[in-house]
Motif scaffolding. Structure first.
Motif, PDB file in Angstrom:
ATOM      1  N   ALA A  18       0.832  -1.205   0.000  1.00  0.00           N
ATOM      2  CA  ALA A  18       0.000   0.000   0.000  1.00  0.00           C
ATOM      3  C   ALA A  18       0.868   1.257   0.000  1.00  0.00           C
ATOM      4  CB  ALA A  18      -0.939  -0.007   1.202  1.00  0.00           C
ATOM      5  N   ARG A  19       1.937   1.230   0.807  1.00  0.00           N
ATOM      6  CA  ARG A  19       2.833   2.394   0.832  1.00  0.00           C
ATOM      7  C   ARG A  19       3.493   2.608  -0.527  1.00  0.00           C
ATOM      8  NH1 ARG A  19       4.437  -0.142   5.837  1.00  0.00           N
ATOM      9  NH2 ARG A  19       3.535   0.986   7.640  1.00  0.00           N
ATOM     10  N   LEU A  20       3.913   1.519  -1.175  1.00  0.00           N
ATOM     11  CA  LEU A  20       4.546   1.625  -2.482  1.00  0.00           C
ATOM     12  C   LEU A  20       3.578   2.205  -3.509  1.00  0.00           C
ATOM     13  CD1 LEU A  20       6.961   1.077  -4.338  1.00  0.00           C
ATOM     14  CD2 LEU A  20       6.096  -1.255  -4.659  1.00  0.00           C
ATOM     15  N   LEU A  21       2.314   1.740  -3.463  1.00  0.00           N
ATOM     16  CA  LEU A  21       1.315   2.243  -4.405  1.00  0.00           C
ATOM     17  C   LEU A  21       1.048   3.733  -4.187  1.00  0.00           C
ATOM     18  CD1 LEU A  21      -0.764   1.767  -6.619  1.00  0.00           C
ATOM     19  CD2 LEU A  21      -2.397   1.046  -4.864  1.00  0.00           C
ATOM     20  N   LEU A  22       0.960   4.154  -2.918  1.00  0.00           N
ATOM     21  CA  LEU A  22       0.730   5.565  -2.626  1.00  0.00           C
ATOM     22  C   LEU A  22       1.894   6.422  -3.096  1.00  0.00           C
ATOM     23  CD1 LEU A  22      -0.859   5.380   0.956  1.00  0.00           C
ATOM     24  CD2 LEU A  22      -2.013   5.880  -1.193  1.00  0.00           C
ATOM     25  N   ASP A  23       3.128   5.912  -2.923  1.00  0.00           N
ATOM     26  CA  ASP A  23       4.303   6.653  -3.375  1.00  0.00           C
ATOM     27  C   ASP A  23       4.272   6.842  -4.893  1.00  0.00           C
ATOM     28  OD1 ASP A  23       5.247   6.931  -0.832  1.00  0.00           O
ATOM     29  OD2 ASP A  23       6.591   5.202  -0.928  1.00  0.00           O
ATOM     30  N   VAL A  27       0.486  10.225  -3.620  1.00  0.00           N
ATOM     31  CA  VAL A  27      -0.570  10.512  -2.647  1.00  0.00           C
ATOM     32  C   VAL A  27      -0.032  10.226  -1.255  1.00  0.00           C
ATOM     33  CG1 VAL A  27      -2.902   9.913  -1.875  1.00  0.00           C
ATOM     34  CG2 VAL A  27      -2.355   9.931  -4.314  1.00  0.00           C
ATOM     35  N   SER A  28      -0.315  11.118  -0.329  1.00  0.00           N
ATOM     36  CA  SER A  28       0.091  10.938   1.061  1.00  0.00           C
ATOM     37  C   SER A  28      -1.118  10.561   1.903  1.00  0.00           C
ATOM     38  CB  SER A  28       0.723  12.233   1.600  1.00  0.00           C
ATOM     39  OG  SER A  28      -0.231  13.270   1.638  1.00  0.00           O
ATOM     40  N   LEU A  32      -5.464  11.428   1.711  1.00  0.00           N
ATOM     41  CA  LEU A  32      -6.585  10.510   1.847  1.00  0.00           C
ATOM     42  C   LEU A  32      -7.565  10.977   2.912  1.00  0.00           C
ATOM     43  CD1 LEU A  32      -4.704   7.080   1.656  1.00  0.00           C
ATOM     44  CD2 LEU A  32      -5.971   8.241  -0.164  1.00  0.00           C
ATOM     45  N   LEU A  33      -7.032  11.635   3.944  1.00  0.00           N
ATOM     46  CA  LEU A  33      -7.890  12.084   5.029  1.00  0.00           C
ATOM     47  C   LEU A  33      -8.538  13.431   4.751  1.00  0.00           C
ATOM     48  CD1 LEU A  33      -5.632  11.108   8.072  1.00  0.00           C
ATOM     49  CD2 LEU A  33      -7.631   9.889   7.225  1.00  0.00           C
ATOM     50  N   ALA A  34      -7.970  14.194   3.812  1.00  0.00           N
ATOM     51  CA  ALA A  34      -8.503  15.525   3.537  1.00  0.00           C
ATOM     52  C   ALA A  34      -9.848  15.424   2.842  1.00  0.00           C
ATOM     53  CB  ALA A  34      -7.518  16.322   2.677  1.00  0.00           C
ATOM     54  N   THR A  35     -10.713  16.369   3.107  1.00  0.00           N
ATOM     55  CA  THR A  35     -12.022  16.408   2.462  1.00  0.00           C
ATOM     56  C   THR A  35     -11.891  17.070   1.104  1.00  0.00           C
ATOM     57  OG1 THR A  35     -12.496  18.536   3.492  1.00  0.00           O
ATOM     58  CG2 THR A  35     -13.209  16.552   4.665  1.00  0.00           C
ATOM     59  N   PRO A  36     -12.802  16.788   0.163  1.00  0.00           N
ATOM     60  CA  PRO A  36     -12.699  17.391  -1.165  1.00  0.00           C
ATOM     61  C   PRO A  36     -12.757  18.917  -1.147  1.00  0.00           C
ATOM     62  CG  PRO A  36     -14.215  15.519  -1.195  1.00  0.00           C
ATOM     63  CD  PRO A  36     -13.869  15.777   0.249  1.00  0.00           C
ATOM     64  N   ARG A 130      -3.002  25.632  -4.938  1.00  0.00           N
ATOM     65  CA  ARG A 130      -3.486  24.367  -4.369  1.00  0.00           C
ATOM     66  C   ARG A 130      -4.477  23.667  -5.291  1.00  0.00           C
ATOM     67  NH1 ARG A 130      -5.380  24.334   1.586  1.00  0.00           N
ATOM     68  NH2 ARG A 130      -4.968  22.117   1.186  1.00  0.00           N
ATOM     69  N   ILE A 131      -4.281  23.846  -6.574  1.00  0.00           N
ATOM     70  CA  ILE A 131      -5.107  23.134  -7.541  1.00  0.00           C
ATOM     71  C   ILE A 131      -4.565  21.732  -7.759  1.00  0.00           C
ATOM     72  CG2 ILE A 131      -5.837  23.131  -9.959  1.00  0.00           C
ATOM     73  CD1 ILE A 131      -5.833  26.167  -9.854  1.00  0.00           C
ATOM     74  N   ILE A 132      -3.242  21.601  -7.762  1.00  0.00           N
ATOM     75  CA  ILE A 132      -2.589  20.301  -7.832  1.00  0.00           C
ATOM     76  C   ILE A 132      -1.511  20.257  -6.763  1.00  0.00           C
ATOM     77  CG2 ILE A 132      -3.015  20.048 -10.321  1.00  0.00           C
ATOM     78  CD1 ILE A 132      -0.027  20.706 -10.711  1.00  0.00           C
ATOM     79  N   THR A 133      -1.012  19.068  -6.487  1.00  0.00           N
ATOM     80  CA  THR A 133       0.089  18.900  -5.547  1.00  0.00           C
ATOM     81  C   THR A 133       1.401  18.800  -6.322  1.00  0.00           C
ATOM     82  OG1 THR A 133      -0.079  16.478  -5.573  1.00  0.00           O
ATOM     83  CG2 THR A 133      -1.434  17.685  -3.960  1.00  0.00           C
TER      84      THR A 133
END
Length: 227
Positions: A18-23, A27-28, A32-36, A130-133
């Motif tokens: 999962a960590r490898l996929l997120l990297d 995505v951090s 994932l925890l942030a709201t849209p 803050r439109i993209i990371t």
């Protein structure tokens, strides 16, 4: 009796995967925890390019304006987060093969380099808004074309003498023409430096000239006139 905290039931191999996929996705855990609502909706190129164009300086707009126009013509209806690095490479390849061929053309390398630079400037503003990371910025993942060695070379003394001879014996104002040629020969200033030169920029005591090129003053030191 105190309840003991439960340990994660996920195997370590699954957590590592999962960590490898997120990297790879850039995505951090915070994403994932942030709201849209934490991030504004992603605009299209047609909507965002005028915003950036209005925010930059006139000089930056002159450098990147034509390239932003090309991007808008090709991707105006697309959102900023749609093009992948491979799509940017395809657009660079298309631009390189459709540039106007001039005598000093070098296979469209300069056009491709400037297009990537224009995209990077555009996406840098998108990061700040803050439109993209930064991890999702596709322009930073595309390398600029490597520059070829310059074909510029200095004029031979004999050729420079011929140019000065023609300027001194022809034209409507030979005295002014030869003076301008000497200014460029002695100071190596650009055309803009000569056009912005004013009497107050001359220091005859120290034989100095204050040149203003690209909004930056530089000191020129021509050799003393012959006695």
């Amino acid at each position: 009796m105190t309840a003991q905290p439960q340990s994660s039931s996920a195997p370590q191999a699954d957590l590592d995967a999962a960590r490898l996929l997120l990297d790879r996705l850039g995505v951090s855990a915070e994403d994932l925890l942030a709201t849209p609502s934490d991030r504004p909706p992603v605009p299209t190129f047609a909507d965002y390019i005028p915003i950036v164009s209005a925010a930059v300086t006139d000089g930056t707009r002159r450098v990147y304006g034509s390239h932003w126009n090309r991007i808008e013509n090709h991707w105006g209806h697309r959102r900023l987060d749609e093009p992948a690095p491979s799509k940017i490479k395809q657009l660079v390849g298309y631009i390189k093969t459709h540039v106007i061929t001039r005598r000093n053309a070098r296979g469209g390398r300069s056009a491709g380099e400037h297009l990537i630079a224009a995209l990077r400037r555009l996406y840098r503003y998108a990061e700040n808004d803050r439109i993209i990371t930064p991890a999702n910025n596709p322009a930073t993942k595309v390398a600029k074309p490597r520059r070829l060695p310059s074909t510029r070379c200095a004029l031979a003394d004999t050729r420079l003498a011929e140019i000065n001879q023609v300027a001194a014996t022809t034209g409507n104002d030979p005295a002014l023409d030869t003076l301008i040629l000497r200014l460029h020969t002695e100071t190596a200033c650009r055309r803009g430096g000569a056009l912005t030169l004013r009497p107050q920029n001359l220091d005859p005591t120290q034989c100095l000239i204050l040149l203003r090129e690209k909004a930056k003053p530089t000191a020129g030191n021509p050799s003393p006139p012959p006695s």
